[in-house]
Scaffold this motif. Structure first.
Motif, PDB file in Angstrom:
ATOM      1  N   ARG A 111      39.978  47.735  32.149  1.00  0.00           N
ATOM      2  CA  ARG A 111      38.694  47.181  31.690  1.00  0.00           C
ATOM      3  C   ARG A 111      38.031  48.129  30.688  1.00  0.00           C
ATOM      4  O   ARG A 111      37.376  47.681  29.750  1.00  0.00           O
ATOM      5  CB  ARG A 111      37.761  46.935  32.882  1.00  0.00           C
ATOM      6  N   VAL A 333      40.562  35.968  30.066  1.00  0.00           N
ATOM      7  CA  VAL A 333      39.498  36.763  30.677  1.00  0.00           C
ATOM      8  C   VAL A 333      40.089  38.028  31.281  1.00  0.00           C
ATOM      9  O   VAL A 333      41.123  37.984  31.961  1.00  0.00           O
ATOM     10  CB  VAL A 333      38.768  35.935  31.766  1.00  0.00           C
ATOM     11  N   CYS A 334      39.439  39.155  31.021  1.00  0.00           N
ATOM     12  CA  CYS A 334      39.766  40.413  31.715  1.00  0.00           C
ATOM     13  C   CYS A 334      38.702  40.635  32.777  1.00  0.00           C
ATOM     14  O   CYS A 334      37.511  40.758  32.454  1.00  0.00           O
ATOM     15  CB  CYS A 334      39.793  41.573  30.728  1.00  0.00           C
ATOM     16  N   TRP A 335      39.127  40.679  34.035  1.00  0.00           N
ATOM     17  CA  TRP A 335      38.170  40.795  35.141  1.00  0.00           C
ATOM     18  C   TRP A 335      37.798  42.254  35.364  1.00  0.00           C
ATOM     19  O   TRP A 335      38.651  43.123  35.460  1.00  0.00           O
ATOM     20  CB  TRP A 335      38.755  40.194  36.421  1.00  0.00           C
ATOM     21  N   ASP A 337      35.162  43.359  37.693  1.00  0.00           N
ATOM     22  CA  ASP A 337      34.348  43.616  38.890  1.00  0.00           C
ATOM     23  C   ASP A 337      35.231  44.093  40.038  1.00  0.00           C
ATOM     24  O   ASP A 337      36.221  43.445  40.377  1.00  0.00           O
ATOM     25  CB  ASP A 337      33.598  42.341  39.286  1.00  0.00           C
ATOM     26  N   LEU A 342      37.537  37.045  40.647  1.00  0.00           N
ATOM     27  CA  LEU A 342      37.210  35.750  40.054  1.00  0.00           C
ATOM     28  C   LEU A 342      37.971  34.664  40.810  1.00  0.00           C
ATOM     29  O   LEU A 342      39.184  34.785  41.023  1.00  0.00           O
ATOM     30  CB  LEU A 342      37.608  35.721  38.576  1.00  0.00           C
ATOM     31  N   ALA A 424      33.158  40.317  33.592  1.00  0.00           N
ATOM     32  CA  ALA A 424      34.352  39.928  32.826  1.00  0.00           C
ATOM     33  C   ALA A 424      34.047  39.913  31.345  1.00  0.00           C
ATOM     34  O   ALA A 424      32.904  39.724  30.921  1.00  0.00           O
ATOM     35  CB  ALA A 424      34.855  38.546  33.267  1.00  0.00           C
ATOM     36  N   GLY A 426      35.651  37.937  27.882  1.00  0.00           N
ATOM     37  CA  GLY A 426      36.502  36.788  27.594  1.00  0.00           C
ATOM     38  C   GLY A 426      36.737  36.562  26.122  1.00  0.00           C
ATOM     39  O   GLY A 426      35.913  36.936  25.281  1.00  0.00           O
TER      40      GLY A 426
END
Length: 432
Positions: A111, A333-335, A337, A342, A424, A426
């Motif tokens: 991330r 999407v790169c998560w 959290d 997600l 995220a 996106g």
């Protein structure tokens, strides 16, 4: 006396190009040393900083001045010998200004790399000449391709430890070129270097007579980035409506924001979305006064000839070249959290340019293994640092373009409504 780079004259400084580049590589490939070397060779560090690094190097038992300590600023980074946070560094030469994003290489900080590379004009990937390409090298190349970074530089570092063997260089270069052919990497440059000794960094080294390309700094100074910007599709997201509360100025109404793409000029016909109303540009103002044109990434205030109801989140564009108002979004999407994954049905706040809306995840099509490029279509969720293709439905239309066409109007972030954390990032593939 402090060591400091010679600044260009004030007028020249305003017109100088700015190159943003991100560095990536596996642990111990020498990213932080390379950046420290660039800062040192361009005389951008002060004498007291250099003295502090020399003292820290001595206390660690290093037999040399460890320039990596200039960028590994967190205590945890120094203790572990790895880069964790995205460290931004600034330097300049007489030809160009630079912003470096020193991004982590480890998979658990994907991330952070996405954050650092999302605004980069160029990505610099380091490979240890002794190890050759590793899994992380391919992952970094894929992520820069996914983020549409237009220029890619592969630095084969630690060439001094393989006696500047041309065969080693050729083998790694051929392997990486073959892998990059599967990706969207329009401009690839490969340079053999030694970050520790400064070979092929600021100037060509006589230790690699077989290498006929430029030094790294020469390439960074001369890589052509002006044509990377989208100057065709006019996109001006309105950030703020300016109405001076002055008794001497009663009829000023301006729309402030940053030009996302295209070129704006007084007299141009424009349309405002989502209302669809049309007008002409009366003038374009900046902090230094009016200008004849505005282009990305200038921050300006646009005045129109007609009084139209415009507010934050609206977009000024061309009447016959407008983004698609879309509520159904397909995106990668790169998560980000670490507390919750997600999941389909999850509800979030979506921030797209200057517009904010609510959104629900309607579907997860697949999770992507960034190491093998394998698509797992049975995935039910995205955990921390995982990347996948999702379908979103928003409460109000977004004025969106595909990310491959416009990185500004094609990108967004998702925010947790309860904690207000960004969960995220996106990239829009399709908007309808």
């Amino acid at each position: 006396m402090s060591q400091a780079i010679l600044e260009p004259e004030a007028g020249a400084a305003r017109t100088m190009d700015l190159l943003r580049f991100a560095t990536a590589g596996s642990v111990d490939d020498g990213k932080s040393t390379l950046i420290g070397r660039l800062l040192y060779d361009t005389k951008t560090i002060f004498a007291d900083q250099l003295e502090a690094v020399e003292a820290a190097s001595a206390s660690r038992g290093d037999e040399y001045t460890n320039l990596a300590l200039l960028t590994d600023g967190l205590r945890a980074e120094r203790e572990q010998g790895i880069t964790i946070d995205v460290a931004y560094r600034y330097f300049a030469t007489p030809k160009r200004k630079f912003i470096i994003a020193d991004t982590p290489g480890h998979i658990q900080y994907t991330r952070n790399m996405v954050t650092g590379a999302s605004t980069a004009d160029l990505a610099l990937i380091l490979v240890d000449a002794r190890k050759g390409l590793v899994e992380q090298s391919r992952r970094h190349a894929f992520l820069t391709s996914l983020l549409r970074v237009p220029h890619l530089v592969l630095c084969i570092n630690k060439m001094d430890l393989v006696d500047w063997d041309k065969e080693v260089y050729d083998r790694i270069a051929d392997e990486f070129t073959s892998f990059a052919a599967k990706l969207d990497a329009p401009d690839l440059t490969i340079i053999p270097i030694s970050a520790l000794n400064g070979d092929n960094i600021a100037s060509r080294s006589d230790k690699s007579p077989w290498y006929e390309g430029p030094s790294l700094l020469h390439h960074l100074e001369h890589v052509h980035i002006a044509s990377d910007r989208n100057l065709v599709d006019v996109r001006f997201p309105v950030q703020y409506v300016i109405r001076p509360q002055s008794t001497t100025v009663t009829d000023y109404r301006g729309y402030a924001g940053q030009v996302a793409s295209g070129v704006l000029k007084p007299g141009d016909d424009v349309m405002v979305l989502p209302s669809g109303l049309t007008s002409k540009i009366a003038s374009i103002d900046t902090a230094d006064g009016p200008v004849d044109e505005a282009f990305p990434p200038m921050s300006v205030t646009v005045r129109l000839t007609d009084e139209i109801d415009i507010s934050r989140g609206d977009m000024i564009c061309r009447p016959h070249n407008a983004p698609t108002p879309a509520q159904d979004i397909e995106a990668m999407v790169c998560w980000m959290d670490e507390t919750a994954p997600l999941r389909v049905g999850g509800k979030y706040t979506i921030k797209h340019t200057t517009r904010t809306a609510r959104t629900v995840v309607r579907g997860l099509q697949y999770r992507l293994d960034v190491n093998t490029l394998h698509r797992d279509e049975s995935a039910q969720a995205l955990a921390l640092n995982e990347i996948g293709r999702v379908r979103l439905r928003t409460t109000v239309p977004l004025l969106a373009d595909e990310y491959r066409r416009n990185r500004t109007t094609g990108g967004f972030i998702l925010i947790d409504e309860a904690t207000n954390r960004t969960v995220a990032a996106g990239m829009i593939i399709e908007a309808s």
